[in-house]
Design a protein around this motif. Structure first.
Motif, PDB file in Angstrom:
ATOM      1  N   VAL A  87       0.755  -1.215   0.046  1.00  0.00           N
ATOM      2  CA  VAL A  87      -0.102  -0.033   0.000  1.00  0.00           C
ATOM      3  C   VAL A  87       0.868   1.200   0.159  1.00  0.00           C
ATOM      4  CG1 VAL A  87      -1.638   1.370   1.432  1.00  0.00           C
ATOM      5  CG2 VAL A  87      -2.001  -1.086   0.958  1.00  0.00           C
ATOM      6  N   ASP A  88       1.948   1.223   0.955  1.00  0.00           N
ATOM      7  CA  ASP A  88       2.740   2.355   0.915  1.00  0.00           C
ATOM      8  C   ASP A  88       3.365   2.533  -0.597  1.00  0.00           C
ATOM      9  OD1 ASP A  88       2.485   2.604   3.603  1.00  0.00           O
ATOM     10  OD2 ASP A  88       4.633   1.689   3.826  1.00  0.00           O
ATOM     11  N   ASN A  89       3.667   1.592  -1.331  1.00  0.00           N
ATOM     12  CA  ASN A  89       4.536   1.630  -2.657  1.00  0.00           C
ATOM     13  C   ASN A  89       3.285   2.199  -3.520  1.00  0.00           C
ATOM     14  OD1 ASN A  89       6.464   0.991  -4.523  1.00  0.00           O
ATOM     15  ND2 ASN A  89       4.672  -0.206  -5.419  1.00  0.00           N
ATOM     16  N   TYR A  90       2.276   1.757  -3.394  1.00  0.00           N
ATOM     17  CA  TYR A  90       1.092   2.318  -4.323  1.00  0.00           C
ATOM     18  C   TYR A  90       0.710   3.978  -4.298  1.00  0.00           C
ATOM     19  CZ  TYR A  90      -3.377   3.125  -6.284  1.00  0.00           C
ATOM     20  OH  TYR A  90      -4.433   3.795  -7.041  1.00  0.00           O
ATOM     21  N   LEU A  91       1.008   4.381  -3.058  1.00  0.00           N
ATOM     22  CA  LEU A  91       0.777   5.597  -2.508  1.00  0.00           C
ATOM     23  C   LEU A  91       1.681   6.968  -2.972  1.00  0.00           C
ATOM     24  CD1 LEU A  91      -0.965   4.929   0.690  1.00  0.00           C
ATOM     25  CD2 LEU A  91      -2.080   5.853  -1.230  1.00  0.00           C
ATOM     26  N   GLU A  92       2.817   6.499  -3.534  1.00  0.00           N
ATOM     27  CA  GLU A  92       3.617   7.642  -3.986  1.00  0.00           C
ATOM     28  C   GLU A  92       4.165   7.276  -5.481  1.00  0.00           C
ATOM     29  OE1 GLU A  92       6.867   6.702  -4.352  1.00  0.00           O
ATOM     30  OE2 GLU A  92       7.090   4.854  -3.143  1.00  0.00           O
ATOM     31  N   GLY A  93       4.338   8.345  -6.129  1.00  0.00           N
ATOM     32  CA  GLY A  93       4.995   8.524  -7.343  1.00  0.00           C
ATOM     33  C   GLY A  93       6.171   8.733  -7.307  1.00  0.00           C
ATOM     34  N   GLU A 105       5.283  12.056  -1.280  1.00  0.00           N
ATOM     35  CA  GLU A 105       4.994  10.750  -0.430  1.00  0.00           C
ATOM     36  C   GLU A 105       3.847  11.366   0.684  1.00  0.00           C
ATOM     37  OE1 GLU A 105       8.972   9.691   0.730  1.00  0.00           O
ATOM     38  OE2 GLU A 105       8.206   7.877   0.193  1.00  0.00           O
ATOM     39  N   GLU A 106       2.950  12.305   0.345  1.00  0.00           N
ATOM     40  CA  GLU A 106       1.857  12.783   1.270  1.00  0.00           C
ATOM     41  C   GLU A 106       0.846  11.639   1.450  1.00  0.00           C
ATOM     42  OE1 GLU A 106      -0.155  16.248   0.238  1.00  0.00           O
ATOM     43  OE2 GLU A 106      -1.320  16.213   2.147  1.00  0.00           O
ATOM     44  N   GLY A 107       0.687  10.829   0.413  1.00  0.00           N
ATOM     45  CA  GLY A 107      -0.394   9.744   0.290  1.00  0.00           C
ATOM     46  C   GLY A 107       0.018   8.635   1.285  1.00  0.00           C
ATOM     47  N   VAL A 108       1.238   8.127   1.382  1.00  0.00           N
ATOM     48  CA  VAL A 108       1.675   7.246   2.252  1.00  0.00           C
ATOM     49  C   VAL A 108       1.844   7.905   3.766  1.00  0.00           C
ATOM     50  CG1 VAL A 108       3.910   5.793   2.908  1.00  0.00           C
ATOM     51  CG2 VAL A 108       3.581   6.770   0.609  1.00  0.00           C
ATOM     52  N   SER A 121      -7.174   8.914  -0.224  1.00  0.00           N
ATOM     53  CA  SER A 121      -6.088   9.747  -0.778  1.00  0.00           C
ATOM     54  C   SER A 121      -6.135   9.702  -2.445  1.00  0.00           C
ATOM     55  CB  SER A 121      -4.749   9.946  -0.571  1.00  0.00           C
ATOM     56  OG  SER A 121      -4.276   8.471  -0.799  1.00  0.00           O
ATOM     57  N   LEU A 122      -6.125  10.752  -3.211  1.00  0.00           N
ATOM     58  CA  LEU A 122      -5.799  10.777  -4.770  1.00  0.00           C
ATOM     59  C   LEU A 122      -4.607  11.136  -5.068  1.00  0.00           C
ATOM     60  CD1 LEU A 122      -7.334  10.905  -7.400  1.00  0.00           C
ATOM     61  CD2 LEU A 122      -8.281  13.068  -6.850  1.00  0.00           C
ATOM     62  N   GLN A 123      -4.126  10.554  -6.179  1.00  0.00           N
ATOM     63  CA  GLN A 123      -3.053  10.926  -6.676  1.00  0.00           C
ATOM     64  C   GLN A 123      -3.588  11.101  -8.334  1.00  0.00           C
ATOM     65  OE1 GLN A 123       0.872   7.952  -5.943  1.00  0.00           O
ATOM     66  NE2 GLN A 123      -0.934   6.959  -5.464  1.00  0.00           N
ATOM     67  N   TYR A 126       2.036  15.811 -11.504  1.00  0.00           N
ATOM     68  CA  TYR A 126       1.682  15.139 -10.291  1.00  0.00           C
ATOM     69  C   TYR A 126       1.051  15.619  -9.016  1.00  0.00           C
ATOM     70  CZ  TYR A 126       2.110  11.044  -6.990  1.00  0.00           C
ATOM     71  OH  TYR A 126       1.891  10.440  -5.806  1.00  0.00           O
ATOM     72  N   ARG A 127       0.095  15.217  -8.573  1.00  0.00           N
ATOM     73  CA  ARG A 127      -0.238  15.782  -7.219  1.00  0.00           C
ATOM     74  C   ARG A 127      -1.048  14.733  -6.446  1.00  0.00           C
ATOM     75  NH1 ARG A 127      -4.700  19.414  -7.943  1.00  0.00           N
ATOM     76  NH2 ARG A 127      -4.953  18.663 -10.080  1.00  0.00           N
ATOM     77  N   THR A 128      -0.847  14.922  -4.976  1.00  0.00           N
ATOM     78  CA  THR A 128      -1.590  14.202  -4.053  1.00  0.00           C
ATOM     79  C   THR A 128      -2.828  14.976  -3.389  1.00  0.00           C
ATOM     80  OG1 THR A 128       0.392  12.678  -3.992  1.00  0.00           O
ATOM     81  CG2 THR A 128      -1.473  12.521  -2.322  1.00  0.00           C
ATOM     82  N   GLU A 129      -3.747  14.453  -3.193  1.00  0.00           N
ATOM     83  CA  GLU A 129      -4.796  15.074  -2.367  1.00  0.00           C
ATOM     84  C   GLU A 129      -5.176  14.135  -1.205  1.00  0.00           C
ATOM     85  OE1 GLU A 129      -7.967  18.011  -4.104  1.00  0.00           O
ATOM     86  OE2 GLU A 129      -7.163  16.641  -5.889  1.00  0.00           O
ATOM     87  N   CYS A 130      -5.652  14.762   0.073  1.00  0.00           N
ATOM     88  CA  CYS A 130      -5.907  13.578   0.840  1.00  0.00           C
ATOM     89  C   CYS A 130      -7.134  14.202   1.327  1.00  0.00           C
ATOM     90  CB  CYS A 130      -4.900  13.616   2.059  1.00  0.00           C
ATOM     91  SG  CYS A 130      -3.054  13.302   1.377  1.00  0.00           S
ATOM     92  N   PHE A 131      -7.937  13.030   1.635  1.00  0.00           N
ATOM     93  CA  PHE A 131      -9.403  13.526   2.261  1.00  0.00           C
ATOM     94  C   PHE A 131      -9.576  12.510   3.664  1.00  0.00           C
ATOM     95  CE2 PHE A 131      -9.062  14.300  -2.199  1.00  0.00           C
ATOM     96  CZ  PHE A 131      -9.939  15.331  -2.500  1.00  0.00           C
TER      97      PHE A 131
END
Ligand code: FES
Ligand SMILES: [Fe+2]
Length: 378
Positions: free
Chosen positions: A204-210, A349-352, A238-240, A229-234
């Motif tokens: 999951v960590d790996n999925y969550l970062e570009g 790595e905000e998604g992680v 989270s959304l990349q 590329y952007r990450t948004e967290c809800f």
């Protein structure tokens, strides 16, 4: 009710706090390999969150069902005669036998494979063979134990926890963000599973970062405009996202945008114009997991689309193999004596960080409850 010898881990309070991203450490390496954390994940995370275990095409008509395992529990989802989709533990109330042993199918009633007790599609107990001399027995008291079930955009979720917020609150906003894409209109085409020698959180960590994409996926990087590329967290996901680069891509003439959602804790929606890929990450032990991919497309029978689908499946498989390889190596790294915890790239790595913050919150909430002393499971 199962008990086992593995006790819940003692976690220093500081490890469950989440300082701001720019100051935060990653979670301790022990969380990726210690059997006590595998058990904590099962009880504090998987038994309490919405699990996207199937799709609506599997349960369209009366009597259609599919089975799954959720936090170690056998579960069955079945469409009733009244059209209502229901979930139950796939466990007979007599002596624990299974109602269904096939992964999916269609039945008029659910008959236990052990001694033949029969349940209606709404879970009520109907037929009890050779039971006439039993006293103080009322069939009404022995219906199947229900599980919460919800459908969303063509996907089927269950939740073992009665107190969990409704699924709608987890996925709130996604339909609007991806418009005009409409996930519920896509058709199921293909399912594939990958077994991986890493903890589910490594995957999951790996999925969550570009951050790793240019290094691990040199071909993939050409399809996307990584500058954007952007990450948004809800609250719960989270959304990349990244615009497609406009040169070669798999479905469109280069228009559109890719959306990569990760719904806590283990469910991904990978959306491109005309295509949805879902990923469900299932722990198989402290250092093993299984990832189930499902693919859905617009108009999959059109000859021109078939070719694109074949290319997409082959391409996704190649990318997945690259991710599997790096995740298995990372598992060895986090198990080594060299590693305890690291830091996050604020840009990538905000998604992680967001996932690990939700994980800590789930641990905190569970461990704060009375009775979670390692002796029994909820
Ligand atoms: S366990 Fe189901 S009928 Fe006996
Ligand atoms: Fe990757």
């Amino acid at each position: 009710m199962q008990t086992d010898a593995i006790h819940l881990p003692a976690i220093p309070a500081a490890d469950l706090e989440s300082p701001p991203l720019a100051q935060a450490d990653t979670i301790p390496s022990r969380w990726y390999w210690d059997p006590a954390f595998d058990r904590l994940d099962r009880d504090a995370v998987f038994a309490r969150t919405w699990q996207g275990i199937g799709h609506a095409g599997q349960v369209r008509s009366e009597g259609q069902f599919f089975c799954a395992e959720v936090a170690g529990n056998p579960v069955i989802v079945i469409r009733g005669k009244d059209g209502v989709l229901r979930g139950f533990y796939n466990v007979c109330r007599h002596r624990g036998g299974p109602l269904a042993v096939e992964p999916e199918g269609c039945v008029r009633a659910l008959q236990c494979k052990y001694h033949g007790w029969t349940y209606l599609l709404d879970g009520s107990l109907r037929g009890v063979p050779q039971f006439d001399r039993v006293e103080l027995f009322d069939r009404k008291d022995y219906g199947l134990v229900p599980v919460r079930v919800a459908e969303w955009e063509g996907q089927v979720f269950v939740n073992l926890w009665a107190d969990a917020p409704p699924l709608e609150s987890y996925v709130q906003g996604i339909v609007e963000q991806i418009a005009p894409n409409r996930l519920g209109a896509l058709r199921f085409v293909w399912r594939v599973e990958y077994d991986i020698a890493c903890n589910w959180k490594v995957y999951v960590d790996n999925y969550l970062e570009g951050y790793h994409v240019p290094h691990v996926h040199p071909e993939l990087v050409k399809l996307y405009d990584f500058q954007s590329y952007r990450t948004e967290c809800f609250d719960w996901y989270s959304l990349q996202h990244s615009p497609l680069s406009g040169t070669a891509n798999l479905y469109t003439s280069g228009e559109g945008e890719a959306f990569y959602y990760c719904l806590f804790p283990n469910y991904m929606l990978n959306i491109l114009p005309g295509r949805l890929q879902t990923n469900l990450v299932l722990p198989l032990g402290p250092a093993r997991c299984r990832v189930v991919f499902q693919y859905f497309y617009t108009d999959p029978d059109a000859p021109s689309v078939r070719k694109l689908i074949e290319e997409d499946l082959a391409y996704s498989d190649a990318v997945q193999r690259e991710d599997i390889d790096i995740c298995e190596q990372v598992q060895r790294g986090v198990e080594s004596r060299a590693y305890d915890r690291g830091r996050f790239s604020v840009q990538y790595e905000e998604g992680v960080y967001h996932f690990q913050r939700l994980l800590k919150g789930a641990y905190r909430a569970f461990l704060a409850e009375p009775g979670t002393n390692g002796g029994s499971r909820p």
